[in-house]
Design a protein around this motif. Structure first.
Motif, mmCIF file in Angstrom:
data_model
loop_
_atom_site.group_PDB
_atom_site.id
_atom_site.type_symbol
_atom_site.label_atom_id
_atom_site.label_comp_id
_atom_site.label_asym_id
_atom_site.label_seq_id
_atom_site.Cartn_x
_atom_site.Cartn_y
_atom_site.Cartn_z
ATOM 1 N N THR A 17 1.718 6.495 6.849
ATOM 2 C CA THR A 17 1.101 8.061 6.837
ATOM 3 C C THR A 17 0.688 8.507 5.340
ATOM 4 O O THR A 17 0.548 7.574 4.568
ATOM 5 C CB THR A 17 2.217 8.865 7.224
ATOM 6 N N ASP A 18 0.153 9.664 5.271
ATOM 7 C CA ASP A 18 -0.489 10.235 3.944
ATOM 8 C C ASP A 18 0.690 10.293 2.947
ATOM 9 O O ASP A 18 1.398 11.552 3.237
ATOM 10 C CB ASP A 18 -1.306 11.349 4.212
ATOM 11 N N ILE A 19 1.072 9.469 2.146
ATOM 12 C CA ILE A 19 2.173 9.639 1.089
ATOM 13 C C ILE A 19 1.644 9.789 -0.321
ATOM 14 O O ILE A 19 0.668 9.046 -0.860
ATOM 15 C CB ILE A 19 2.733 8.535 1.017
ATOM 16 N N ASP A 20 2.262 10.767 -0.895
ATOM 17 C CA ASP A 20 1.788 11.252 -2.304
ATOM 18 C C ASP A 20 3.202 10.830 -3.232
ATOM 19 O O ASP A 20 4.194 11.512 -3.037
ATOM 20 C CB ASP A 20 1.444 12.463 -2.418
ATOM 21 N N ILE A 21 2.969 9.887 -4.211
ATOM 22 C CA ILE A 21 3.976 9.498 -4.872
ATOM 23 C C ILE A 21 3.702 9.764 -6.523
ATOM 24 O O ILE A 21 4.275 9.363 -7.395
ATOM 25 C CB ILE A 21 4.387 7.901 -4.805
ATOM 26 N N SER A 22 2.618 10.457 -6.764
ATOM 27 C CA SER A 22 2.366 11.007 -8.041
ATOM 28 C C SER A 22 3.383 12.122 -8.549
ATOM 29 O O SER A 22 3.553 12.333 -9.777
ATOM 30 C CB SER A 22 1.036 11.729 -7.923
ATOM 31 N N SER A 76 -6.380 1.605 1.270
ATOM 32 C CA SER A 76 -5.978 3.002 0.624
ATOM 33 C C SER A 76 -6.141 4.035 2.000
ATOM 34 O O SER A 76 -6.157 5.201 1.771
ATOM 35 C CB SER A 76 -7.029 3.557 -0.278
ATOM 36 N N VAL A 77 -6.171 3.566 3.142
ATOM 37 C CA VAL A 77 -6.209 4.401 4.153
ATOM 38 C C VAL A 77 -4.984 5.016 4.407
ATOM 39 O O VAL A 77 -4.048 4.458 4.520
ATOM 40 C CB VAL A 77 -6.582 3.325 5.667
ATOM 41 N N PHE A 78 -5.182 6.561 4.562
ATOM 42 C CA PHE A 78 -4.046 7.256 4.434
ATOM 43 C C PHE A 78 -3.880 7.939 6.106
ATOM 44 O O PHE A 78 -2.934 8.533 6.474
ATOM 45 C CB PHE A 78 -4.127 8.571 3.443
ATOM 46 N N ILE A 79 -4.948 7.655 6.837
ATOM 47 C CA ILE A 79 -5.006 8.330 8.113
ATOM 48 C C ILE A 79 -4.537 6.838 9.087
ATOM 49 O O ILE A 79 -5.655 6.087 9.136
ATOM 50 C CB ILE A 79 -6.067 8.886 8.735
ATOM 51 N N PRO A 80 -3.459 6.658 9.456
ATOM 52 C CA PRO A 80 -3.188 5.340 10.028
ATOM 53 C C PRO A 80 -3.852 5.127 11.535
ATOM 54 O O PRO A 80 -4.178 6.065 12.060
ATOM 55 C CB PRO A 80 -1.654 5.570 10.641
ATOM 56 N N ASN A 128 0.723 -1.120 0.087
ATOM 57 C CA ASN A 128 -0.048 -0.130 -0.128
ATOM 58 C C ASN A 128 0.943 1.378 0.033
ATOM 59 O O ASN A 128 1.812 1.310 0.779
ATOM 60 C CB ASN A 128 -0.889 0.010 1.227
ATOM 61 N N SER A 129 0.545 2.244 -0.891
ATOM 62 C CA SER A 129 1.444 3.333 -1.128
ATOM 63 C C SER A 129 1.684 4.114 0.175
ATOM 64 O O SER A 129 2.594 4.862 0.221
ATOM 65 C CB SER A 129 1.212 4.148 -2.424
ATOM 66 N N ASN A 130 0.806 4.122 1.078
ATOM 67 C CA ASN A 130 0.794 4.881 2.286
ATOM 68 C C ASN A 130 1.645 4.192 3.265
ATOM 69 O O ASN A 130 1.475 4.519 4.720
ATOM 70 C CB ASN A 130 -0.529 5.324 2.836
ATOM 71 N N GLY A 131 2.674 3.736 2.942
ATOM 72 C CA GLY A 131 3.642 3.232 3.843
ATOM 73 C C GLY A 131 3.622 1.991 4.815
ATOM 74 O O GLY A 131 4.026 1.582 5.895
ATOM 75 N N HIS A 132 2.669 1.063 4.199
ATOM 76 C CA HIS A 132 2.182 -0.075 5.156
ATOM 77 C C HIS A 132 1.781 -1.442 4.117
ATOM 78 O O HIS A 132 1.492 -1.264 2.996
ATOM 79 C CB HIS A 132 1.109 -0.050 6.065
ATOM 80 N N LEU A 133 1.854 -2.270 4.876
ATOM 81 C CA LEU A 133 1.637 -3.846 3.964
ATOM 82 C C LEU A 133 0.497 -4.496 4.736
ATOM 83 O O LEU A 133 0.463 -4.231 5.883
ATOM 84 C CB LEU A 133 3.054 -4.786 3.972
#
Length: 293
Positions: A99-104, A78-82, A66-71
């Motif tokens: 955490t809320d990560i933006d890789i775009s 897609s949860v961005f508020i942990p 998951n792009s927001n730093g978790h597996l």
């Protein structure tokens, strides 16, 4: 007057103040990784594992990056508020830096699973160094790296961290490596959690956005930036150390009652868990009396 000395056996964590250097496993295009480029926090990638991974008694043949730093293992997220650890939830989670990560706009997430080669040799050496009583030989290593990713809506917050899952088909280990970590204005959590939080661990300072840059200097294995856990669930994943806690009481009767001792021990355990120790930590009480004239 008698002085009561209580020695409590706990699983200790070390916080280091030396620099972090070269702890990441190979990653990126040069290592042959699969790149996982997505848009903001809606990206989760399913990976079918070549070798199953045991996580606290549950065997998984797949994993979601998951792009927001978790597996996660059962479902994408897609949860961005942990979720605060422990969450008492319905999913096993590895939260490297959730955490809320933006890789775009910046950064890259890449992964690779190894079943042969020098990475297995490296993993075998690492685990035998940290757990010298096991005579371990790695047969599978899964590496996921968040390289220079940024927090959502905040430029100039390049952050790098890595998850390494190591297994021999029976024993399982989790490595979390931290490189440069930017201070975050967003909510953040680091560690792992299990279904119903039967096992969990919150890495100290990982839930404080203003201090997470210190993660590159912290460790539980005396390697700055690296945290290592045994996660198959068949044994305690950390080594035991005896730490002294000294208490002065006017009268031994203050602690003579079993109810009083249990109450004090529970309060101590709550504080230790609050500071980041696993919830299944066991406290052992030993009384030493020294009588002064």
């Amino acid at each position: 007057m008698k002085i009561i000395l209580m020695l409590i056996s706990i699983l200790s964590m070390n916080s280091l103040t030396t620099g972090q250097t070269g702890i990441f496993y190979p990653f990126g295009s040069d290592a042959g990784d699969v790149n996982n480029i997505g848009i903001e926090d809606e990206n989760s990638t399913y990976v079918g594992l070549l070798s199953p991974f045991v996580f606290f008694g549950r065997m998984y043949h797949q994993i979601y990056i998951n792009s927001n730093g978790h597996l996660t293992f059962n479902n994408p997220s897609s949860v961005f508020i942990p979720n605060s650890l422990p969450s008492n939830g319905s999913e096993d989670v590895i939260a490297a830096l959730w955490t809320d990560i933006d890789i775009s706009q910046n950064g890259n997430i890449s992964y690779q699973e190894y079943t042969t080669g020098s990475v297995l040799t490296q993993a075998t050496q690492d685990i035998n160094q940290y757990f010298p009583d096991l005579s371990f030989t790695a047969t599978c290593v899964f590496v996921v790296t968040w390289d220079k990713v940024a927090y959502f809506y905040h430029t100039g917050t390049e952050t790098s961290f890595q998850v390494v899952l190591i297994s021999d088909g029976n024993l399982s280990f989790l490595l979390i490596n931290y490189g440069d970590i930017a201070v975050s204005p967003n909510l953040v959590q680091g560690g792992y959690d299990t279904i119903n939080s039967t096992h969990y661990f919150l890495i100290p300072e990982s839930n404080n956005g203003s201090s997470i840059s210190n993660l590159k200097y912290s460790s539980n294995v005396n390697v700055p930036g690296r945290w290592v856990f045994r996660v198959d669930g068949k044994a305690d994943q950390n080594r035991e150390t005896v730490i002294g806690l000294q208490m002065r009481v006017i009268s031994y009767s203050d602690l003579a009652e079993i109810e009083n001792i249990a109450y004090v021990m529970e309060k101590i355990k709550q504080e230790l868990v609050h500071q980041g120790l696993p919830s299944n930590v066991e406290l052992n009480l030993r009384r030493v009396e020294k009588i002064k004239p």
